[in-house]
Scaffold this motif. Structure first.
Motif, PDB file in Angstrom:
ATOM      1  N   UNK A   1      45.072  37.153  56.388  1.00 10.88           N
ATOM      2  CA  UNK A   1      46.334  37.290  56.747  1.00 10.88           C
ATOM      3  C   UNK A   1      47.144  36.856  55.818  1.00 10.88           C
ATOM      4  N   UNK A   2      46.825  35.266  55.273  1.00  8.94           N
ATOM      5  CA  UNK A   2      48.098  34.675  54.822  1.00  8.94           C
ATOM      6  C   UNK A   2      48.062  34.808  52.958  1.00  8.94           C
ATOM      7  N   UNK A   3      46.915  34.710  52.327  1.00 10.53           N
ATOM      8  CA  UNK A   3      45.924  34.435  51.250  1.00 10.53           C
ATOM      9  C   UNK A   3      46.286  35.736  50.089  1.00 10.53           C
ATOM     10  N   UNK A   4      46.575  36.129  50.014  1.00 12.23           N
ATOM     11  CA  UNK A   4      46.569  36.808  48.560  1.00 12.23           C
ATOM     12  C   UNK A   4      46.167  36.409  47.238  1.00 12.23           C
ATOM     13  N   UNK A   5      45.737  35.675  46.614  1.00 14.14           N
ATOM     14  CA  UNK A   5      45.296  35.624  45.779  1.00 14.14           C
ATOM     15  C   UNK A   5      43.950  35.317  45.801  1.00 14.14           C
ATOM     16  N   UNK A   6      43.029  35.404  46.717  1.00 20.19           N
ATOM     17  CA  UNK A   6      41.382  34.932  47.095  1.00 20.19           C
ATOM     18  C   UNK A   6      40.595  35.292  46.437  1.00 20.19           C
ATOM     19  N   UNK A   7      39.890  34.774  45.055  1.00 25.62           N
ATOM     20  CA  UNK A   7      39.141  35.825  44.943  1.00 25.62           C
ATOM     21  C   UNK A   7      37.940  36.403  44.916  1.00 25.62           C
ATOM     22  N   UNK A   8      38.089  38.317  45.076  1.00 27.40           N
ATOM     23  CA  UNK A   8      36.834  38.868  46.246  1.00 27.40           C
ATOM     24  C   UNK A   8      36.146  39.865  44.438  1.00 27.40           C
ATOM     25  N   UNK A   9      36.571  38.991  43.438  1.00 31.84           N
ATOM     26  CA  UNK A   9      36.011  39.763  42.163  1.00 31.84           C
ATOM     27  C   UNK A   9      34.250  39.360  41.804  1.00 31.84           C
ATOM     28  N   UNK A  10      34.029  40.606  41.197  1.00 30.54           N
ATOM     29  CA  UNK A  10      32.610  39.974  40.416  1.00 30.54           C
ATOM     30  C   UNK A  10      31.663  38.923  41.392  1.00 30.54           C
ATOM     31  N   UNK A  11      31.096  39.465  42.704  1.00 33.67           N
ATOM     32  CA  UNK A  11      30.155  38.259  43.471  1.00 33.67           C
ATOM     33  C   UNK A  11      29.199  39.319  42.762  1.00 33.67           C
ATOM     34  N   UNK A  12      28.730  38.907  41.943  1.00 29.82           N
ATOM     35  CA  UNK A  12      27.346  39.576  41.460  1.00 29.82           C
ATOM     36  C   UNK A  12      26.186  39.315  41.776  1.00 29.82           C
ATOM     37  N   UNK A  13      24.736  39.814  41.909  1.00 30.95           N
ATOM     38  CA  UNK A  13      23.836  38.668  42.421  1.00 30.95           C
ATOM     39  C   UNK A  13      22.869  38.536  40.946  1.00 30.95           C
ATOM     40  N   UNK A  14      23.503  37.356  40.359  1.00 29.85           N
ATOM     41  CA  UNK A  14      22.124  37.277  39.443  1.00 29.85           C
ATOM     42  C   UNK A  14      20.636  36.384  39.319  1.00 29.85           C
ATOM     43  N   UNK A  15      20.600  36.142  40.605  1.00 27.12           N
ATOM     44  CA  UNK A  15      19.309  34.859  41.127  1.00 27.12           C
ATOM     45  C   UNK A  15      17.870  35.606  40.382  1.00 27.12           C
ATOM     46  N   UNK A  16      18.047  36.741  40.378  1.00 33.71           N
ATOM     47  CA  UNK A  16      16.860  37.168  39.663  1.00 33.71           C
ATOM     48  C   UNK A  16      16.190  36.616  37.455  1.00 33.71           C
TER      49      UNK A  16
END
Length: 830
Positions: A62-77
């Motif tokens: 509700x309050x923050x516009x610049x929180x990172x929400x891109x490139x949540x890739x799973x590279x654990x393998x």
């Protein structure tokens, strides 16, 4: 030990649908795995932490516009693969690693820069994540922003790619020469261009002429009329290019192996960082769900207790919202004194929904999710949740509907205790009513003796009587509007409800003789009992409504009393102020009276006691005395005082308005004027449209500002314009500028960065290209393509000589052979 029974508990209360919603809102498989791992918890502090994390993220949404929400890739393998000696990360895996690590670093930086008490739960999560700048710097050296291995990733790679470009340029030039010769000899059409087969440049030629060009045939058209030949002259060059490509691949693999070896010691920390990223994705999904339903964190107690305010079934809220309808909220209170709620009421009245709401919200809370209920609600923690709802008959296990219910009851009786919540729907049904009711009453008694908490729905009258006669069990009813014959979906605790069987049957249209016969069979006493229940419910609703109205009237009366009290206090204060003002005015009048008496005495003396004059003076004095001595009541006197004060203020205001007419004129130094013009006037050049402002006068010259330009102009060349004309001209200029910007924007949308001048003469082509380059510069385009064809190369040469004279052109080159080669020039603009 926590116990959930049966195994299908989640599907029975609808939590499986909550999982699906949460998965759909996750950004990656990392978050979806966390959703799969949701489990029932009994530790109050852990539940506090999980719900706290979610509500903190609701604030971020509700309050923050610049929180990172891109490139949540799973590279654990890929990271697990990096543990093996000799293994390496592929280029795309390295690119995913780079972007996802950027997201993790951005999240950690966000929480690090927050105040200590802003997001304490989430801040504590991020404090355990370790970010290594060394890994970022190594990736920056190897990989470009577009995910391609850089030329300077190693000196060897730079040399290989440089040689490859040189060879490709030689092939392109040689192919164009061979193509031109073949066109001149008439072997191929003039519009034929180089094609690519198996990664090698070839010339398409009619099958009949394929022996006239020496080379290797790589392919044929589907009809067999066209052959694709790689000329012998460039075979060796192409082989060298192919060898360089293999060398490039080997060098890239060597670079990737070296990088993988470098990050191998950090794999464990990187895996923890990706676990953190998955958790953030999971918390974000829960926060989106909670924000959508206005969920809260209730007051969580370690003991078993219910004090729910305006609880709503979350799935039902989402479903009805699509239809523009709202859910009737549920208010529920259970404690150690009244532990089991026995709900009765009509079919389709909301009993099962009420039961599922209790089960779902309790399970949601103990899985760490905020719940959809009102602020001020209190929820306890249970070690065990049991439910019996729906039809569990099984052909494989030879279980009927009633048998399956009895199996569940056996489990409940063996495993329930004071920390257990039991949910039973349609208690006792499925067999002969008298026997089923007796068994149900006995089971209910034992559950009560075990001090178990529960919500149970039933239609059985004996259970309603039993609940009224023992401690620990309380009746509840789903209300029904008997006048309109429709359910109200409202739970009322304290009294049993009627099933309204006869009323519903009558509404549906069952024949009256059937209902009358049924009444005789069941007996008047039973019917009267049900009727009395309805009457009690009706009367209670009536008196509840009355009590509510009285309460509202009392609140309104209290408000009016408070309002009148404040107004009375204000009036008393105003009265004191007016009295003080009146006393001050009286004091002034007394001083005026004394002056009047003194003036009277002085005039009598000066008139030397002339009778007529003395009589007139005394008459004036008597008149003045009568004015002062006039007796009035306090309120009348105060009113008149106020009116006199207002009249005095009005006279003062009138006098102030007259003062300027009588005021003495003070000479003011005027600004220097020349020909009627002075600084500050709006002017324009005679015969021109532009309007400026005079800043200063210098003899017979004026310093005039036209926009940002200052000019000294003779006053005789200027003419004065009115303020309205100046404002209209300014608005016109603004509109013109806005139109220019809009036209530029529209042109930028339709502008094509490629121009075709084939077939034009040199002077026509140069004129076209000059206009094209000018337009590209105006629209801020940095790269254009000029299609001039190959031919004899004359037009290409003339165009390039012209481009060399343009200072805005930074470089030019041939297009890649696959896309047109020397027939197209790519121009870069500064």
């Amino acid at each position: 030990m926590p116990l959930i029974y049966p195994a299908s508990f989640e599907s029975k209360v609808g939590f499986d649908k909550i999982r699906d919603i949460l998965k759909g809102q996750c950004l990656s498989s990392l978050g979806r795995e966390w959703v799969d791992d949701i489990c029932f918890k009994t530790n109050p502090s852990e539940i506090e932490r999980l719900t706290g994390e979610t509500l903190e993220f609701v604030r971020i949404l509700k309050e923050v516009e610049s929180f990172p929400v891109s490139y949540y890739f799973d590279v654990r393998q890929a990271l697990q693969k990096a543990r093996v000696e000799g293994a390496f990360l592929e280029t795309f895996e390295l690119f995913d690693l780079k972007r996802s690590l950027d997201s993790i670093r951005g999240i950690c930086t966000f929480f690090k820069n927050c105040k200590e008490d802003d997001f304490p739960y989430l801040k504590a999560l991020s404090s355990n994540v370790v970010i290594y700048p060394y890994i970022f710097s190594r990736i920056e050296i190897i990989l470009s922003k577009n995910g391609v291995i850089k030329d300077n990733a190693s000196p060897e790679l730079a040399t290989i790619r440089k040689d490859m470009l040189q060879k490709q340029s030689q092939v392109s030039k040689r192919m164009q020469h061979i193509l031109k010769s073949a066109i001149d000899e008439g072997l191929i059409d003039s519009d034929t261009s180089v094609s690519i087969r198996d990664g090698r440049p070839v010339i398409p030629i009619i099958a009949a002429n394929k022996r006239k060009i020496k080379g290797i045939i790589h392919d044929e058209s589907a009809t067999g009329k066209t052959a694709f030949i790689e000329p012998t002259e460039i075979v060796e060059l192409n082989n060298e290019i192919r060898e360089l490509e293999y060398s490039e691949k080997r060098e890239i693999i060597r670079i990737l192996i070296a990088f993988t070896n470098d990050i191998r010691p950090y794999v464990d920390d990187l895996l923890l960082a990706y676990d953190f990223l998955g958790n953030i994705d999971f918390i974000r999904s829960k926060a989106l769900f909670s924000a959508d339903l206005d969920c809260i964190k209730p007051d969580i107690r370690s003991e078993c207790v219910f004090d729910w305010i305006n609880a709503r079934h979350p799935l039902l809220v989402r479903s009805l919202r699509k239809e523009g309808r709202t859910v009737v909220p549920l208010n529920l209170t259970l404690d150690k004194k009244d532990r089991i709620l026995l709900i009765s009421g009509p079919n389709a009245g909301g009993k099962s929904v009420c039961l599922k709401t209790v089960g779902l919200l309790q399970y949601m809370l103990q899985c760490g999710l905020p719940v959809s209920m009102g602020i001020g609600s209190i929820m306890g923690i249970f070690d065990r949740l049991f439910i019996d709802i729906g039809d569990e008959q099984s052909i494989e296990n030879d279980l009927s509907t009633y048998s399956s219910h009895l199996v569940n009851m056996k489990y409940f009786l063996r495993n329930s205790n004071e920390n257990t919540l039991v949910l039973i729907d349609e208690f006792g049904t499925g067999t002969e009513p008298m026997l089923g009711g007796a068994i149900a009453e006995s089971i209910l008694n034992h559950l009560n003796l075990n001090k178990t908490f529960g919500v149970i729905t039933t239609h059985y009258t004996n259970l309603k009587h039993f609940a009224s006669s023992v401690e620990g069990i309380i009746n509840g009813a789903m209300l029904y509007d008997s006048h309109h014959m429709e359910p109200l979906f409202t739970l009322q605790i304290g009294k049993p409800g009627s099933s309204f069987a006869f009323e519903i049957a009558r509404k549906i249209g069952l024949p009256e003789e059937i209902l009358q016969e049924a009444t005789e069979k069941v007996g008047k006493d039973h019917i009267n009992f049900d009727k009395h229940l309805r009457d009690i419910v009706r009367d209670k609703r009536y008196w509840e409504t009355k009590r509510q109205k009285i309460h509202e009237q009392e609140k309104r009366l209290e408000g009016l009393v408070e309002k009148y009290k404040s107004e009375l206090d204000e009036t008393n204060m105003l009265r004191k102020d007016i009295l003080n003002q009146a006393k001050l005015q009286a004091s002034e009048l007394l001083g005026t009276a004394n002056k009047q008496i003194e003036n009277t005495i002085r005039e009598i003396r000066e008139a030397q006691a002339e009778k007529e004059k003395t009589r007139e003076v005394r008459k004036d004095l008597e008149t003045f005395k009568l004015t002062l001595a006039e007796e009035k009541s306090d309120d009348e006197r105060i009113t008149q005082k106020i009116e006199r004060l207002k009249e005095r203020e009005r006279r003062k205001a009138q006098n102030k308005q007259k003062v300027p007419d009588q005021a003495i004129e003070v000479p003011v130094k005027k600004k220097e004027e020349v020909d009627g013009l002075k600084p500050g006037d709006k002017v324009r050049l005679k015969g021109q449209e532009s309007i400026g402002e005079i800043l200063d006068a210098d003899g017979k010259n004026m310093v005039v500002a036209f926009g940002n330009i200052r000019s000294t102009i003779a006053a005789a060349r200027l003419e004065k314009v009115s303020s309205n004309e100046a404002r209209n001209a300014t608005r016109g200029e603004n509109r013109t500028l806005a139109n220019v910007h809009r036209k530029l924007f529209d042109r930028r949308l339709t502008f094509k960065s490629e121009i075709d001048v084939r077939g034009q003469r040199a002077d026509e082509a140069l004129t076209t290209i000059r206009d094209f380059i000018d337009e590209a510069i105006m629209l801020d385009v940095h790269e254009v393509r000029i299609l001039h064809g190959t031919g004899n190369g004359i037009l290409r040469q003339i165009i390039r000589e012209y481009l060399k004279t343009e200072p805005i052109v930074t470089s030019m080159r041939d297009e890649h052979v696959q896309f047109g080669g020397t027939g197209i020039t790519i121009v870069k603009l500064d």
